[in-house]
Design a protein around this motif. Sequence first.
Motif, PDB file in Angstrom:
ATOM      1  N   GLN A 448       1.007  -1.202   0.169  1.00  9.65           N
ATOM      2  CA  GLN A 448      -0.460   0.316   0.010  1.00  9.65           C
ATOM      3  C   GLN A 448       0.959   1.237   0.030  1.00  9.65           C
ATOM      4  N   THR A 449       0.029   2.220  -0.580  1.00 10.82           N
ATOM      5  CA  THR A 449       1.162   3.527  -0.351  1.00 10.82           C
ATOM      6  C   THR A 449       0.459   4.815   0.933  1.00 10.82           C
ATOM      7  N   ALA A 450       1.272   4.807   1.108  1.00 16.12           N
ATOM      8  CA  ALA A 450       1.426   6.073   2.581  1.00 16.12           C
ATOM      9  C   ALA A 450       1.991   7.249   2.313  1.00 16.12           C
ATOM     10  N   THR A 451       2.045   8.211   2.923  1.00 16.39           N
ATOM     11  CA  THR A 451       1.931  10.165   2.548  1.00 16.39           C
ATOM     12  C   THR A 451       2.625  10.516   3.957  1.00 16.39           C
ATOM     13  N   ILE A 452       4.067  10.844   3.416  1.00 24.65           N
ATOM     14  CA  ILE A 452       4.180  11.756   4.709  1.00 24.65           C
ATOM     15  C   ILE A 452       4.781  13.072   3.865  1.00 24.65           C
ATOM     16  N   SER A 453       3.807  13.854   5.107  1.00 21.11           N
ATOM     17  CA  SER A 453       3.256  15.864   4.826  1.00 21.11           C
ATOM     18  C   SER A 453       4.207  15.965   5.624  1.00 21.11           C
ATOM     19  N   ALA A 454       5.253  16.950   4.885  1.00 23.89           N
ATOM     20  CA  ALA A 454       5.917  17.505   6.016  1.00 23.89           C
ATOM     21  C   ALA A 454       5.880  18.959   5.416  1.00 23.89           C
ATOM     22  N   THR A 455       6.120  19.705   6.956  1.00 24.86           N
ATOM     23  CA  THR A 455       5.921  21.211   6.931  1.00 24.86           C
ATOM     24  C   THR A 455       7.273  22.018   6.658  1.00 24.86           C
ATOM     25  N   LEU A 456       7.336  22.318   5.698  1.00 24.62           N
ATOM     26  CA  LEU A 456       8.628  23.529   5.458  1.00 24.62           C
ATOM     27  C   LEU A 456       9.254  24.618   6.069  1.00 24.62           C
ATOM     28  N   HIS A 457       9.568  25.851   6.106  1.00 22.72           N
ATOM     29  CA  HIS A 457       9.992  26.779   6.648  1.00 22.72           C
ATOM     30  C   HIS A 457      10.755  27.619   5.804  1.00 22.72           C
ATOM     31  N   ASN A 458      10.352  28.548   5.538  1.00 27.82           N
ATOM     32  CA  ASN A 458      12.371  28.861   4.614  1.00 27.82           C
ATOM     33  C   ASN A 458      11.929  30.299   5.319  1.00 27.82           C
ATOM     34  N   ARG A 459      13.593  29.769   6.231  1.00 32.28           N
ATOM     35  CA  ARG A 459      14.241  31.170   7.519  1.00 32.28           C
ATOM     36  C   ARG A 459      15.015  31.718   6.404  1.00 32.28           C
ATOM     37  N   SER A 460      15.458  32.503   5.287  1.00 31.57           N
ATOM     38  CA  SER A 460      15.861  32.524   4.572  1.00 31.57           C
ATOM     39  C   SER A 460      14.946  34.066   4.606  1.00 31.57           C
ATOM     40  N   ASP A 461      15.721  35.591   3.165  1.00 33.49           N
ATOM     41  CA  ASP A 461      15.542  36.191   2.972  1.00 33.49           C
ATOM     42  C   ASP A 461      15.632  36.274   1.622  1.00 33.49           C
ATOM     43  N   VAL A 462      15.713  35.028   1.207  1.00 33.96           N
ATOM     44  CA  VAL A 462      15.057  35.080   0.333  1.00 33.96           C
ATOM     45  C   VAL A 462      14.481  33.795  -0.799  1.00 33.96           C
ATOM     46  N   THR A 463      14.165  33.900  -1.901  1.00 30.83           N
ATOM     47  CA  THR A 463      13.696  32.180  -2.590  1.00 30.83           C
ATOM     48  C   THR A 463      14.224  31.306  -2.207  1.00 30.83           C
ATOM     49  N   GLN A 464      13.543  29.790  -1.464  1.00 28.92           N
ATOM     50  CA  GLN A 464      14.234  29.489  -1.425  1.00 28.92           C
ATOM     51  C   GLN A 464      13.400  26.961  -2.810  1.00 28.92           C
ATOM     52  N   ARG A 465      14.350  27.068  -3.428  1.00 30.04           N
ATOM     53  CA  ARG A 465      14.320  26.088  -3.979  1.00 30.04           C
ATOM     54  C   ARG A 465      14.775  24.312  -3.545  1.00 30.04           C
ATOM     55  N   GLY A 466      14.640  23.354  -4.240  1.00 31.00           N
ATOM     56  CA  GLY A 466      15.243  22.235  -3.490  1.00 31.00           C
ATOM     57  C   GLY A 466      14.170  21.056  -3.611  1.00 31.00           C
ATOM     58  N   GLU A 467      14.578  20.208  -3.190  1.00 27.77           N
ATOM     59  CA  GLU A 467      13.945  18.327  -3.077  1.00 27.77           C
ATOM     60  C   GLU A 467      13.829  18.234  -1.818  1.00 27.77           C
ATOM     61  N   LEU A 468      12.223  17.684  -1.016  1.00 30.98           N
ATOM     62  CA  LEU A 468      11.816  17.014  -0.254  1.00 30.98           C
ATOM     63  C   LEU A 468      12.695  15.187  -0.195  1.00 30.98           C
ATOM     64  N   SER A 469      13.106  14.366   0.144  1.00 27.81           N
ATOM     65  CA  SER A 469      13.546  13.538  -0.311  1.00 27.81           C
ATOM     66  C   SER A 469      13.154  12.520   0.917  1.00 27.81           C
ATOM     67  N   LEU A 470      13.069  11.360   0.954  1.00 26.72           N
ATOM     68  CA  LEU A 470      12.467  10.002   1.714  1.00 26.72           C
ATOM     69  C   LEU A 470      13.633   9.296   1.957  1.00 26.72           C
ATOM     70  N   THR A 471      14.032   8.746   2.943  1.00 28.53           N
ATOM     71  CA  THR A 471      14.936   7.297   2.912  1.00 28.53           C
ATOM     72  C   THR A 471      14.218   6.195   4.497  1.00 28.53           C
ATOM     73  N   GLY A 472      14.685   5.409   4.547  1.00 25.23           N
ATOM     74  CA  GLY A 472      13.727   4.768   5.526  1.00 25.23           C
ATOM     75  C   GLY A 472      15.182   3.460   5.107  1.00 25.23           C
ATOM     76  N   PRO A 473      14.414   1.805   5.991  1.00 23.89           N
ATOM     77  CA  PRO A 473      15.212   0.817   5.961  1.00 23.89           C
ATOM     78  C   PRO A 473      14.872   0.194   4.698  1.00 23.89           C
ATOM     79  N   ALA A 474      16.237  -1.100   3.855  1.00 23.30           N
ATOM     80  CA  ALA A 474      16.386  -1.094   2.886  1.00 23.30           C
ATOM     81  C   ALA A 474      14.501  -1.464   2.478  1.00 23.30           C
ATOM     82  N   GLY A 475      14.410  -1.614   1.193  1.00 23.55           N
ATOM     83  CA  GLY A 475      12.989  -1.537   0.540  1.00 23.55           C
ATOM     84  C   GLY A 475      11.919  -1.101   0.636  1.00 23.55           C
ATOM     85  N   TRP A 476      12.526   0.804   1.669  1.00 24.45           N
ATOM     86  CA  TRP A 476      11.623   1.690   1.289  1.00 24.45           C
ATOM     87  C   TRP A 476      12.435   2.900   0.114  1.00 24.45           C
ATOM     88  N   SER A 477      11.374   3.715  -0.559  1.00 25.80           N
ATOM     89  CA  SER A 477      12.419   4.415  -1.059  1.00 25.80           C
ATOM     90  C   SER A 477      10.792   5.278  -1.407  1.00 25.80           C
TER      91      SER A 477
END
Length: 675
Positions: A448-477
């Motif tokens: 089954q599919t699980a959804t991880i929701s993360a709240t991100l806060h930009n601490r800086s004075d400029v726009t921040q761009r990037g990627e949110l990744s997820l890691t876990g035990p073997a088999g989780w990706s």
Amino acid sequence: MQTLERRDYHLSTGFLGVDGLLPALTKAGRTDIAYRLLQHEDYPSWGYEIGKGATTIWERWNSINPDGTFNDVGMNSFNHYAYGAVGEWMYRTMAGVSAAEPGYRKITIAPEPGDGVDDVDYSLQTPYGTVRSAWATDDGPMTLDVTVPANTTAEVRIPAANRWAVTEGGGSPIEDSEHVEFVREDEGVVVLEVGSGDYSFAVAPALGDLGAARAEAAATAAQVSSLNLDGPAGRAAKRDLAKRTALLRGEISGAWDLAARDAEEERVAEAVHRALAAAANLDRAVQMYADNGMVTEATAAGLRDRLTAIEKSLSRASARLVGAVAVLQVPGEEVLPGDVVEVSVRVDNSGKQSLKEVASSLEVPDGWTAEPVGAPADTVPAGGQVEHAYEVTVPEDAAVGPAELSGELSYSRSGGTAGLPVGGTLMVGPGVQITATSSAPASADGGQTATISATLHNRSDVTQRGELSLTGPAGWSAEPVGYEIPAGQDADVDVEVVVPQTVVAGPVSLTVATGATPAEQAAATVTVGLATPPSESTDHIDLGEATSETAHGLTASERSGTNQEAGLTRRYTHSSYPGGWFEFDAAVPADGSFVVRIVETFDGARRKTYDVELDGQVARSVDLTRTGGGQGAMTHQFLVEPSALTADGSVRIRFRDTGADYDPSVADVWVVPVA
């Protein structure tokens, strides 16, 4: 070290440990911590005893309590030497005196100064007479007075940068002393051999710098002498380089002679700067001949490396002589991507004359910028201080972690320029912080599919761009999910992950991250729920239940048995007899994937390792750990892909103990088709 740190670097040893603690720290290269332990005045420490009026060593660290009361008189001697074993470390390390040969026929004198202790004076009566080691650092660099008795010799080890930094007999270089033999340099220690007598050694850092420059200049002269330059022009170039090198050696030797005669520091500094000018002239000539093809680039690089070493040594000597100290001042708090921060190169002049033609430079990492602020002062008055300020811009994509800045502060006199290196570290914090995580659904089955929701806060004075990744035990990706967050704003980012089919029921710890450092990461949890019984299965074996075992043709090793555990019937192989097994037939899908779902029982906190075989082939090596006490059960499963083994719709499943940890103890097995 970790134990000491947890105790705020205070003692926690008894009779057996206290005598070895400080020597062990010294052997590990942490004499600094040994000095720290020695000088504490609060409980528990030797200083605590002294503070309570002790003139002898106590049997307890708290023979007298902080409130002034006495401890149990049954074991509370106020004259009990065990904790006094620290004295041996004080004699051998602080004073540095020990026997290199039995009876002190040969002596080692190797003091190790430390913070908080400015002077030590120690004497020891030996069969040959008095050995003395007396050092001081309160007036600057170390001085060491040594007495070696008649008919003995001593190896004297002095902390110093090099052999040229050590003097004897009122400031004379040790090379001028017929009674002192230089042996070697040993990782920041100068090793000498002396006979009987009294000696007064001192460390002269500026003399050491000049000695290092003099030795490097001699090596430069040898390299120039060995140059093979053809033709009239080549021979002329070699003569010119030899002449310039001889001038450099002469200027350095002049400065050395003045320093060795304890001339006024200003006179020595003038000579040092004349040597710096000669080094710069030789460097320019080498580069000119390289540009003209008279010497090869490799030869020129080797010569210029030597000249750089000479200039660094001379610059250090100049700074010591004229009282110049340069530092790079950086903010102590972290900076963020896009920030503009001020750093400064500061020079303090404790000398008697002004520093002239003062200039600075600053190097920053690639992608960063540093711009001078205002018009920097080019003169530092005697006893004064000057700062050269820079605005440093942190790029918007700056990597999180330490960013090294380096630079140089230079000043000139007598035609020569001294350059003092400066450096500092800015700590770059994450522009984006993960402030919260959650997961849905509340429980997810394998596949089954699980959804991880993360709240991100930009601490800086400029726009921040990037990627949110997820890691876990073997088999989780999961595939990373991009984000773009305006300055100061929050954003919720969802990452979907498929629960692997080979899995253990219960909470699974995952990590969501915007980068590689701990500051850019946060924990998330997905709860895996494996239903027992499942909603659909092709077979179920109830282990420990005779009817089910018989129906599935169960056989087992001799010591395998059944009983109840954690409220369930179960079969085990018997941990007291490693290598046991049990096996049975199970109906499986003939043309599709399936999981073998297992309910495992425990009688406490245990680790179980065993193999599960299908028709004689290992399908899964189980490694299962339960941390909870008392009886309990865990559910786990593993995926089986269709193969020739499963094509007939039946397999023989064997649980085989591998003898490494606890044995398999199985209550139920289901074969569950995978859609």
